[in-house]
Design an enzyme around this catalytic site. Structure first.
Site, PDB file in Angstrom:
ATOM      1  N   TRP A   1      39.684  48.309  39.603  1.00 16.10           N
ATOM      2  CA  TRP A   1      39.373  47.468  38.433  1.00 16.10           C
ATOM      3  C   TRP A   1      38.121  46.631  38.693  1.00 16.10           C
ATOM      4  O   TRP A   1      37.949  46.075  39.777  1.00 16.10           O
ATOM      5  CB  TRP A   1      40.563  46.548  38.205  1.00 16.10           C
ATOM      6  CG  TRP A   1      40.513  45.605  37.039  1.00 16.10           C
ATOM      7  CD1 TRP A   1      41.042  45.810  35.809  1.00 16.10           C
ATOM      8  CD2 TRP A   1      39.985  44.263  37.015  1.00 16.10           C
ATOM      9  NE1 TRP A   1      40.860  44.699  35.014  1.00 16.10           N
ATOM     10  CE2 TRP A   1      40.218  43.733  35.732  1.00 16.10           C
ATOM     11  CE3 TRP A   1      39.328  43.462  37.955  1.00 16.10           C
ATOM     12  CZ2 TRP A   1      39.823  42.446  35.354  1.00 16.10           C
ATOM     13  CZ3 TRP A   1      38.929  42.192  37.579  1.00 16.10           C
ATOM     14  CH2 TRP A   1      39.177  41.695  36.284  1.00 16.10           C
TER      15      TRP A   1
ATOM     16  N   ARG B   1      39.939  32.066  29.427  1.00 15.27           N
ATOM     17  CA  ARG B   1      40.588  32.569  30.644  1.00 15.27           C
ATOM     18  C   ARG B   1      39.907  31.958  31.873  1.00 15.27           C
ATOM     19  O   ARG B   1      39.756  32.598  32.900  1.00 15.27           O
ATOM     20  CB  ARG B   1      40.524  34.097  30.710  1.00 15.27           C
ATOM     21  CG  ARG B   1      41.778  34.713  31.310  1.00 15.27           C
ATOM     22  CD  ARG B   1      41.609  36.187  31.611  1.00 15.27           C
ATOM     23  NE  ARG B   1      42.879  36.767  32.065  1.00 15.27           N
ATOM     24  CZ  ARG B   1      42.963  37.797  32.882  1.00 15.27           C
ATOM     25  NH1 ARG B   1      41.883  38.399  33.331  1.00 15.27           N
ATOM     26  NH2 ARG B   1      44.130  38.247  33.248  1.00 15.27           N
TER      27      ARG B   1
ATOM     28  N   ASP C   1      36.770  46.110  32.726  1.00 19.10           N
ATOM     29  CA  ASP C   1      37.377  45.129  31.830  1.00 19.10           C
ATOM     30  C   ASP C   1      36.347  44.141  31.296  1.00 19.10           C
ATOM     31  O   ASP C   1      35.212  44.041  31.803  1.00 19.10           O
ATOM     32  CB  ASP C   1      38.481  44.377  32.585  1.00 19.10           C
ATOM     33  CG  ASP C   1      39.681  44.092  31.706  1.00 19.10           C
ATOM     34  OD1 ASP C   1      39.484  43.903  30.490  1.00 19.10           O
ATOM     35  OD2 ASP C   1      40.804  44.054  32.230  1.00 19.10           O
TER      36      ASP C   1
ATOM     37  N   GLY D   1      42.893  44.692  26.941  1.00 16.56           N
ATOM     38  CA  GLY D   1      43.422  45.747  26.090  1.00 16.56           C
ATOM     39  C   GLY D   1      42.292  46.276  25.228  1.00 16.56           C
ATOM     40  O   GLY D   1      41.216  46.588  25.719  1.00 16.56           O
TER      41      GLY D   1
ATOM     42  N   ASP E   1      46.908  45.601  25.673  1.00 15.41           N
ATOM     43  CA  ASP E   1      47.763  45.113  26.758  1.00 15.41           C
ATOM     44  C   ASP E   1      49.226  45.167  26.346  1.00 15.41           C
ATOM     45  O   ASP E   1      50.116  45.044  27.181  1.00 15.41           O
ATOM     46  CB  ASP E   1      47.406  43.659  27.095  1.00 15.41           C
ATOM     47  CG  ASP E   1      46.196  43.582  28.010  1.00 15.41           C
ATOM     48  OD1 ASP E   1      45.727  44.645  28.457  1.00 15.41           O
ATOM     49  OD2 ASP E   1      45.715  42.462  28.271  1.00 15.41           O
TER      50      ASP E   1
HETATM   51  C1  GLA Z   1      43.086  42.473  31.048  1.00  9.41           C
HETATM   52  C2  GLA Z   1      43.517  43.924  30.977  1.00  9.41           C
HETATM   53  C3  GLA Z   1      44.787  44.116  31.761  1.00  9.41           C
HETATM   54  C4  GLA Z   1      44.552  43.702  33.192  1.00  9.41           C
HETATM   55  C5  GLA Z   1      44.075  42.266  33.238  1.00  9.41           C
HETATM   56  C6  GLA Z   1      43.667  41.866  34.637  1.00  9.41           C
HETATM   57  O1  GLA Z   1      43.953  41.653  30.329  1.00  9.41           O
HETATM   58  O2  GLA Z   1      43.650  44.340  29.657  1.00  9.41           O
HETATM   59  O3  GLA Z   1      45.194  45.463  31.699  1.00  9.41           O
HETATM   60  O4  GLA Z   1      43.603  44.554  33.790  1.00  9.41           O
HETATM   61  O5  GLA Z   1      42.968  42.064  32.389  1.00  9.41           O
HETATM   62  O6  GLA Z   1      43.199  40.592  34.704  1.00  9.41           O
END
Ligand code: GLA
Length: 728
Positions: A409, A441, A476, A527, A546
């Site tokens: 990731w 966040r 992401d 997501g 998500d």
């Molecule tokens: C986002 C992604 C999740 C995960 C988190 C990690 O919300 O959509 O699937 O990877 O970040 O922080």
């Protein structure tokens, strides 16, 4: 495919399924004539009917009171020069005027499809696949050219469009709006279908009638967004999934966008799609040009399923690229919902060891492996391994030794205040000096309008990818843009930053996919906050939400399916009670929902019971057998998750020799409803055997008589999957 009738002054873009016609009207205005099923020729009136309409002015120096820009169907409208509807182009010139009035100058027909620099786009693999018309218009006062580009695919009901403006004057001017396309239509009884949503509830198909006034579908978030997808379809009132006309527009863009739909004084319709002009201004120096993103237009006479089929094929075959485009996608297990950032080397090893005998093919290590990140308050921007927590080589090796692929990731566009990168380069953040920075966040956004910032992140990511054997990246993007201002640009270019930022994102993606062509990339933005055709050009799959609750996923995946191919839509089985909804659904239901997309798991396999492990094995084996059909077959919505309790979706192979039918019921009822599901797009003359019952049915029978579900089956959230194979 493209012709110009010199006498009638009509451009005709036609293939075997659609025609699109417009003419050069009096005074050099481009007037829209027709968009719909193919017509063999055009013998109608070249001129749009004229009326002396009160308060609709006429052309400068013309005594003809019946000819007005204000009610003419146009291909691309100017501003503040007689058309009072929404303009497609606004340019602010040195004297402060914002007037645009582009008139026909010349045209060019080109085989194939010219490439757009630095932007995502649909493409062709040979020049025979499409033809392109470039019409140049000119505004003699501004001294600017406007090039409208139309590409028609030979074998698809698809016309792509974009626009480019060129400054031919001696002074800089400011482009304040430049739509990718405009579509004007005469009055009809239309509906609008579109895809609004929110975090965790993405792409919820909605339909409304079109009334006089303006309706806007847009994002000002710096991303295409969870809240509104850059898609709109104008449909006939009687259009449904299987019948009726659809005119759909999809922007190939991941930043701020605006799709406006105006119904004018006589209910004529204007659709405009492009970069959002709110807060947008682009300084164009003499000799420079500005290029819009592309808009894809799909015409279907076979309802929304027909539109979907065209989008799925085009996006899968001619927008997505690279080695993974046509390959079956591996079954993933991702540790996020199992551990979040609370993991250590032993836990990861355990997940891999547990997943391997179940047949899962790839382990993805999600957030929390870098910098000193143990929660979401730190370390974005520090893309080096947290060696206190794990040895990434070891994790990768263990995974590969287990015969599985390894994925990682990243969140490349972001920065935490608590990071080495921020300490070294606080100016790398999008912000206005002297003003507080909005946290979301607890993170900030890097200023990707600056090439050196993109270089920094590129180099950091390359270091990891050169060092560790990585097969997959989840990319992401967990917040939207605020305080969009760049320390590196002068005051009169700050209106460019949001677009420059997304161009920077694209450039980073392009460099990475070019350098690491074997890596499978999956985009994500909390997501599905950036599930768009722009990112699909770089990454062939996308985490659509998500929210992994099976019941909620029915609607999310169905809405997403309207446009985006199932090879790009990923779905994972997660634990219950679901983390978002606390709902408990059966393992089978969760599996059957996730298996109707690109399949995986997002749970702790060590926490599964033996019975559940046996179910995983079964699901994995079933999915491996049928994933070609799910990921590359034709997808049809038979019964909608938005309108009913009973949902049915179907996948049919291109040769119609096999089909998969997924049926779901949300809530149980003592009404014992009798539900009949008719299949679709099978071969009526073929016979198919149902893998569940062993019964053989004619394709005609399955499509016309249909199948009954068991009304006595009790319980909420139940599912049935039938595989049909042709038998001779
Ligand atoms: C986002 C992604 C999740 C995960 C988190 C990690 O919300 O959509 O699937 O990877 O970040 O922080």
């Amino acid at each position: 495919m493209i012709t110009f009738d010199e006498q009638q002054k009509v451009f005709n873009l036609s293939n075997s399924s659609i025609s699109y016609l417009f003419s050069i009207e009096e005074g050099g205005l481009l007037s829209h004539l027709y968009y719909g099923p193919t017509i063999r020729g055009y013998h109608g009136e070249r001129f749009y009917p004229r009326v002396d309409r009160g308060f609709s002015g006429n052309l400068p120096n013309s005594m003809d009171r019946t000819y007005s820009k204000d009610d003419l169907l146009q291909e691309y409208s100017g501003n503040n020069t007689g058309d009072f509807r929404l303009p497609a182009v606004v340019i602010k010139t040195k004297n402060g005027a914002r007037m645009t009035d582009f008139r026909y100058h010349s045209y060019k027909i080109i085989d194939g499809k010219p490439k757009l620099d630095g932007l995502p786009q649909s493409y062709v693999e040979s020049d025979q696949e499409a033809q392109t018309l470039e019409v140049t218009l000119r505004d003699d006062v501004i001294k600017a050219d406007l090039v409208l580009t139309y590409t028609i695919y030979r074998d698809r009901p698809v016309i792509t469009r974009n626009a480019r403006v060129i400054n031919r004057s001696d002074d800089a001017f400011y482009v304040e709006k430049l739509a990718s396309m405009q579509l004007d239509l005469t009055k009809q009884d239309y509906d609008l279908v579109y895809l609004p949503g929110q975090y965790g509830v993405e792409r919820q198909t909605r339909r409304k009638s079109i009334d006089q006034g303006i309706f806007e579908m847009s994002s000002r978030r710096g991303a295409s967004s969870h809240h509104m997808n850059p898609f709109a379809a104008i449909v006939d009132k009687n259009t449904d999934e299987f019948h009726g006309n659809v005119m759909a527009t999809l922007l190939v863009y991941s930043g701020n966008f605006k799709i406006s739909l105006e119904s004018d004084q006589i209910d004529q319709i204007r659709l405009l799609a492009g970069i959002n002009d709110d807060n947008f201004s682009w300084k164009l120096n003499p000799g420079e040009s500005f290029q819009t993103p592309e808009a894809i237009n799909v015409y279907s006479t076979k309802g929304l399923n027909g539109m979907t089929k065209v989008f799925h094929h085009l996006l899968r075959e001619r927008v997505a690229r690279g080695k993974w485009r046509d390959r079956q996608r591996p079954i993933i297990i991702n540790n996020w919902e199992a551990t979040e950032m609370n993991f250590d080397a032993a836990k990861l090893e355990q997940i891999v060891e547990e997943a391997k005998p179940l047949g899962i093919e790839m382990f993805v290590l999600d957030d929390g492996w870098f910098g000193h990140r143990n929660d979401d308050n730190s370390s974005l921007g520090d893309w080096y391994v947290n060696t206190k927590k794990i040895d990434l080589h070891k994790v990768a090796n263990q995974t590969h030794d287990a015969g599985m692929k390894f994925g990682l990731w990243f969140e490349p566009e972001m920065i935490s205040k608590d990071s080495d990168l921020y300490k070294a380069h606080p100016d790398y953040v999008l912000h206005e000096p002297g003003r507080g920075m909005t946290l979301a966040r607890n993170q900030l956004v890097l200023d990707f309008s600056r090439p050196e910032v993109v270089d920094n992140i590129f180099n950091q990511i390359c270091k990891i990818l050169d060092d560790v054997d990585i097969d997959y990246i989840k990319w992401d993007c967990n917040r939207n843009l605020t305080e969009v201002y760049s320390a590196a640009y002068p005051a009169n270019q700050e209106g460019e930053i949001a677009h420059r930022h997304i161009l920077g994102v694209y450039s980073l993606m392009e460099r990475l996919i070019e350098r690491y062509p074997d890596i499978l990339f999956e985009s994500c933005s909390g997501g599905g906050g950036r599930d768009d055709a722009g990112l699909l050009y770089y990454m062939p799959q996308c985490w659509p939400s998500d929210n992994t609750d099976a019941n909620e996923r029915l609607r999310i995946q169905e809405g997403t399916s309207l446009v985006y191919p199932m090879s790009s839509v990923t779905g994972h089985v997660s634990a219950v009670p679901n983390g978002h909804t606390a709902r408990i659904t059966s393992f089978k239901m969760r599996g059957d929902v996730a298996m109707s997309s690109t399949f995986g798991y997002e749970l702790d396999p060590g926490a599964l019971t033996d019975a559940e492990k046996a179910q995983v094995k079964e699901q994995v084996a079933f999915y491996k057998k049928h994933r070609q059909l799910v990921q590359f077959g034709n997808f049809y919505r038979l019964q909608s998750a938005f309108t009913g309790n009973h949902v049915a979706w179907e996948f049919v192979s291109p040769d119609k020799s096999e089909a998969l039918l997924f049926m779901y019921r949300k809530l149980s009822s003592v009404r014992y409803e009798i539900v009949n599901t008719k299949m679709y797009a099978l071969d009526p003359d073929k016979n198919y055997q149902d893998s569940v019952t062993g019964k053989v049915y004619g394709g005609d029978e399955l499509m016309n008589v249909g199948l009954f579900r068991d009304p006595t089956h009790k319980g909420d959230f139940i599912s049935e999957v039938h595989y049909f194979k042709e038998v001779k």
